[in-house]
Write an enzyme that holds these catalytic residues in place. Sequence first.
Site, mmCIF file in Angstrom:
data_model
loop_
_atom_site.group_PDB
_atom_site.id
_atom_site.type_symbol
_atom_site.label_atom_id
_atom_site.label_comp_id
_atom_site.label_asym_id
_atom_site.label_seq_id
_atom_site.Cartn_x
_atom_site.Cartn_y
_atom_site.Cartn_z
ATOM 1 N N HIS A 20 -9.495 0.987 -1.144
ATOM 2 C CA HIS A 20 -9.439 1.638 0.160
ATOM 3 C C HIS A 20 -10.843 1.570 0.749
ATOM 4 C CE1 HIS A 20 -5.661 3.203 -1.243
ATOM 5 N NE2 HIS A 20 -5.513 4.053 -0.256
ATOM 6 N N HIS A 46 0.852 -1.198 0.000
ATOM 7 C CA HIS A 46 0.000 0.000 0.000
ATOM 8 C C HIS A 46 0.882 1.239 0.000
ATOM 9 C CE1 HIS A 46 -3.774 2.119 1.908
ATOM 10 N NE2 HIS A 46 -3.095 2.935 1.119
ATOM 11 N N HIS A 77 1.232 4.913 -2.536
ATOM 12 C CA HIS A 77 0.817 5.702 -3.712
ATOM 13 C C HIS A 77 2.065 6.362 -4.263
ATOM 14 C CE1 HIS A 77 -3.474 5.459 -2.470
ATOM 15 N NE2 HIS A 77 -2.920 5.313 -1.285
ATOM 16 N N ASP A 94 1.855 4.032 2.741
ATOM 17 C CA ASP A 94 0.806 4.867 2.146
ATOM 18 C C ASP A 94 1.369 6.034 1.326
ATOM 19 O OD1 ASP A 94 -1.806 5.432 1.514
ATOM 20 O OD2 ASP A 94 -2.394 6.146 3.491
ATOM 21 N N ASP A 95 1.683 7.141 1.975
ATOM 22 C CA ASP A 95 2.231 8.323 1.288
ATOM 23 C C ASP A 95 3.436 8.813 2.083
ATOM 24 O OD1 ASP A 95 -0.017 8.896 -0.779
ATOM 25 O OD2 ASP A 95 -1.067 8.640 1.126
ATOM 26 N N GLU A 123 -11.150 3.549 6.131
ATOM 27 C CA GLU A 123 -10.109 4.464 6.626
ATOM 28 C C GLU A 123 -10.851 5.607 7.316
ATOM 29 O OE1 GLU A 123 -8.040 6.674 3.569
ATOM 30 O OE2 GLU A 123 -6.382 7.225 4.903
HETATM 31 N N1 HPA Z 1 -6.620 7.410 1.333
HETATM 32 C C1 HPA Z 1 -7.306 7.727 0.248
HETATM 33 N N2 HPA Z 1 -6.750 8.198 -0.850
HETATM 34 C C2 HPA Z 1 -5.435 8.351 -0.879
HETATM 35 C C3 HPA Z 1 -4.673 8.039 0.223
HETATM 36 C C4 HPA Z 1 -5.290 7.527 1.386
HETATM 37 O O1 HPA Z 1 -4.677 7.214 2.424
HETATM 38 N N3 HPA Z 1 -3.395 8.320 -0.132
HETATM 39 C C5 HPA Z 1 -3.406 8.751 -1.401
HETATM 40 N N4 HPA Z 1 -4.648 8.781 -1.860
HETATM 41 ZN ZN ZN Z 2 -3.676 4.810 0.546
#
Ligand code: HPA
Ligand code: ZN
Length: 332
Positions: A194, A14, A16, A275-276, A197
């Site tokens: 996703h 996971h 991006h 994630d990011d 969250e």
């Molecule tokens: N959630 C939803 N969209 C996203 C995320 C995330 O954590 N990171 C990049 N796009």
């Molecule tokens: Zn994500």
Amino acid sequence: MRDYIEGLPKVELHVHIEGTLEPELMFRLAERNGITLPYADVSQVKAAYEFDDLQSFLDLYYQGACVLLEEQDFYDLTWAYLQRCQADNVRHTEIFFDPQTHTERGVGFEKVIRGIARACLDGERQLGVTSELILCFLRHLSEESAIDTLAAAMPWREHFIGVGLDSAEAGNPPEKFNRVFAEAREVGLHLVAHAGEEGPADYIRQALDELYVERIDHGVRCTEDPALVARLRDSGVPLTVCPLSNVKLRVFDTIEQHNLPRLLHEGLNITINSDDPAYFGGYMNANFLAVAEAFDLDRATIAGFSRNAIDAAFISDERRRALHAAVDEVDT
Ligand code: HPA
Ligand code: ZN
């Protein structure tokens, strides 16, 4: 524990690619492309990375992505991330990319996919990091736009293994994308989304029942629904949990308040991911270390995250065996 985590072979499921854009590279690409950023320098960018929720992050994330214009920009972005993988002992990664973030700005799909895929090939040859790509649809946009995106991507089918769903979750339920996921399923693509969250546990259920996803990205809000927790345990559906992301986006106020111990106690199939990482303060090792320290996790639990990710990866049996053997060497 830090040494153990650093030495542990890991698999990321996971991440991006647009979320790996470090401020330094953002400035370099802005200069190369003649774009003026709304920040004076790198420290101002970093100071802006204080988020209240998912949307406040997404606003900056989409703004940052505007420096990506040419194939070489996507190559440089991906290459920098794969070097971080090597540094963190990540042996395999399944990378999300958001074509609509770029095509909506007039950047051709072929520039995005060519640049990313070329870096992935070099990453395998030069760094020993294997990777696959997962095309994500932006859920704040229409299903028609997602359908058009999948059609535009089909000539490049050999370069990606699956589709996912990201961006603003609340108010954009999985069922909004039933048709495009059905199309993706028909052509044999892997499916992830996703869910849970910021959105409710019911979105996780929808992702499973209506989109037929194989993994849930995040999924932490499943604990609000005991029947769903039991179902996730019994089916063994992997959750790609992103601890530092969840704290940065205020899903949990502190790492100590994260529900990872509960997820583990419930016997769920948990993987740890970044994630990011350029926005949330850490790549894979930082995420592993944060939960190891906050919850005093033992080595078997930490190695278990790697083993779960190896089992949940969309890879050949041969590659799976090789990755397990690499973990065996440090987890005896
Ligand atoms: N959630 C939803 N969209 C996203 C995320 C995330 O954590 N990171 C990049 N796009
Ligand atoms: Zn994500």
